[in-house]
Design a protein around this motif. Structure first.
Motif, short mmCIF file in Angstrom:
data_model
loop_
_atom_site.label_atom_id
_atom_site.label_comp_id
_atom_site.label_asym_id
_atom_site.label_seq_id
_atom_site.Cartn_x
_atom_site.Cartn_y
_atom_site.Cartn_z
N THR A 177 32.38 31.54 56.77
CA THR A 177 33.26 30.83 57.71
C THR A 177 32.46 29.80 58.51
OG1 THR A 177 34.66 32.79 57.91
CG2 THR A 177 34.87 31.14 59.64
N SER B 79 40.83 26.97 56.68
CA SER B 79 42.00 26.72 57.55
C SER B 79 41.56 26.18 58.92
CB SER B 79 42.79 28.02 57.75
OG SER B 79 43.18 28.54 56.52
N HIS C 206 36.46 35.44 49.52
CA HIS C 206 37.85 34.97 49.66
C HIS C 206 38.26 34.88 51.14
CE1 HIS C 206 39.32 35.01 45.42
NE2 HIS C 206 38.24 35.76 45.27
N TYR D 77 38.96 31.16 53.05
CA TYR D 77 40.31 30.84 53.54
C TYR D 77 40.32 30.67 55.06
CZ TYR D 77 42.05 31.85 48.85
OH TYR D 77 42.27 31.81 47.49
N LEU E 116 43.14 26.74 44.41
CA LEU E 116 43.67 28.10 44.26
C LEU E 116 43.58 28.56 42.80
CD1 LEU E 116 46.80 28.00 46.62
CD2 LEU E 116 44.59 29.08 47.03
N THR F 96 44.61 17.82 51.72
CA THR F 96 44.57 19.29 51.64
C THR F 96 45.66 19.81 50.71
OG1 THR F 96 43.77 19.33 53.91
CG2 THR F 96 44.57 21.41 53.01
N LEU G 91 44.88 21.79 47.13
CA LEU G 91 45.22 23.23 47.19
C LEU G 91 45.53 23.84 45.81
CD1 LEU G 91 45.06 25.00 49.61
CD2 LEU G 91 47.53 24.75 49.95
N MET H 193 40.05 29.66 42.37
CA MET H 193 39.85 30.96 43.03
C MET H 193 40.48 32.09 42.21
SD MET H 193 38.03 30.45 45.68
CE MET H 193 38.23 31.93 46.62
#
Length: 363
Positions: free
Chosen positions: A14, A223, A215, A219, A57, A49, A53, A60
């Motif tokens: 993060t 964000s 993960h 995320y 995704l 974004t 995405l 991921m």
């Protein structure tokens, strides 16, 4: 690939994402978006974004499916060694180019705003030596360092936002789509690779305590970073008017200089310089490490840390080719991002098709 000694956790990731992506709120990226979108520059990163995405995704999802593999291992597994290495090289060159142009911009910013009498080459070499020193400590140490300094960075950001809010005019938000909705949407799509670090970070997929930590970290960090970027860009829109915003290169510094804090602090941008500078050291140390890690994984170089010096030196030499900041930012970087975006947007879908085809063959 050399194993990481101690698995990382979500909080370090993060903090790392906050450094490499969130700090685009205070570099020259807003000037890039404002060049065409003008006061609608805050909408462009939202569109970018939304655009990245689906491919992100998808990537991921595939990493979760093939949980023992990182980005490069996944490329080679699903596309074969030769084609996987080719796609990996395209990702590497895209990341290398972005790092080089971004680094030149930060050095120019330092030179112009804080050390106008010092030669650019001297500032660049000093900057490079510091990020090399940090990058040489390894990914785990960089993650811990990012987590340790994140309170200082957040405090600096909150202070800047608080100061900037004093000089905002809400009416400057209009016209909402600046020079036109079509222009804003086109910019948001074509410049979406400005967030390519999200994809590069998946090279570290196996460096975590378990993949769930990766993960969670990506995320949450992603964000928060996008929220921070959009918040900063809205503030810039509210401070500078429609006609002047696309003519300002360093919106972050200009926004802090335009607001005096009492009678004693008439130039408070200097107060925020330390936090901004330290964050950029970390940001480019992380970026450089990821680029070298990607290259090392492609060609099975176990001690890829040996690449830090030659790759960073090469990035410096190449980034000094444009004659000035304007050429570097609005021509070289912008054109480069237009070319890089399709590569980063398409490769996860190529992987997905290959994965589905392999499954069908097994049946």
């Amino acid at each position: 690939m050399e194993l990481i000694k101690k698995p990382m956790r979500a909080r370090e990731l993060t903090a790392i994402i906050f450094m490499v992506i969130g700090l685009k709120g205070g570099d020259t990226t807003p000037a890039l978006f404002a060049d065409n979108a003008q006061n609608a520059l805050w909408i462009s990163p939202i569109i970018s974004t939304i655009v990245i995405l689906p491919p992100f995704l998808t990537l991921m999802h595939l990493l979760k499916k093939y949980k023992t593999k990182n980005l490069v291992e996944l490329l080679k597994h699903l596309l074969g060694t030769k084609f996987g290495t080719f796609i990996g090289l395209l990702l590497f060159f895209g990341g290398f180019f972005t790092m080089a142009t971004d680094m030149r911009n930060v050095v120019e910013e330092l030179n112009y705003l804080y050390f106008p009498n010092a030669p650019t080459s001297f500032i660049y070499i000093t900057f490079l030596l510091i990020i090399l020193f940090v990058a040489n400590k390894g990914f785990e140490t960089i993650g811990s360092l990012a987590w340790a300094v994140i309170p200082i960075v957040v405090l600096t950001i909150v202070s800047v936002l608080f100061v900037d809010l004093q000089d905002t005019v809400w009416q400057r938000l209009f016209p909402l789509f600046g020079s036109g909705a079509d222009v804003v949407i086109k910019d948001g799509i074509s410049l979406s690779s400005v967030f390519l670090e999200f994809f590069l970070l998946t090279i570290a997929y196996q460096a975590f305590h378990d993949t769930r930590q990766f993960h969670i970290g990506i995320y949450i960090g992603g964000s928060l970073s996008i929220l921070l970027i959009v918040s900063f860009y809205i503030i810039y829109t509210l401070i500078f008017d429609y006609n002047s915003i696309n003519g300002i290169a360093y919106l972050y510094q200009e926004s802090t200089e335009s607001v005096p804090l009492g009678h004693f602090f008439t130039n408070i941008s200097t107060l925020f310089m330390v936090g901004w500078l330290f964050s950029n050291f970390l940001r480019f140390a992380i970026f450089l490490y990821l680029i070298c890690w990607l290259y090392g994984a492609l060609f099975q170089i176990k001690r890829f840390e040996g690449l830090l010096l030659p790759i960073s030196f090469l990035a410096m030499v190449i980034s000094l080719i444009p004659t000035n900041f304007i050429v570097n930012e609005l021509i070289v970087r912008k054109t480069g991002l237009h070319w890089i975006s399709p590569v980063y947007l398409c490769f996860p879908f190529i992987l997905l098709v290959s994965s589905m085809w392999r499954e069908r063959r097994r049946q």
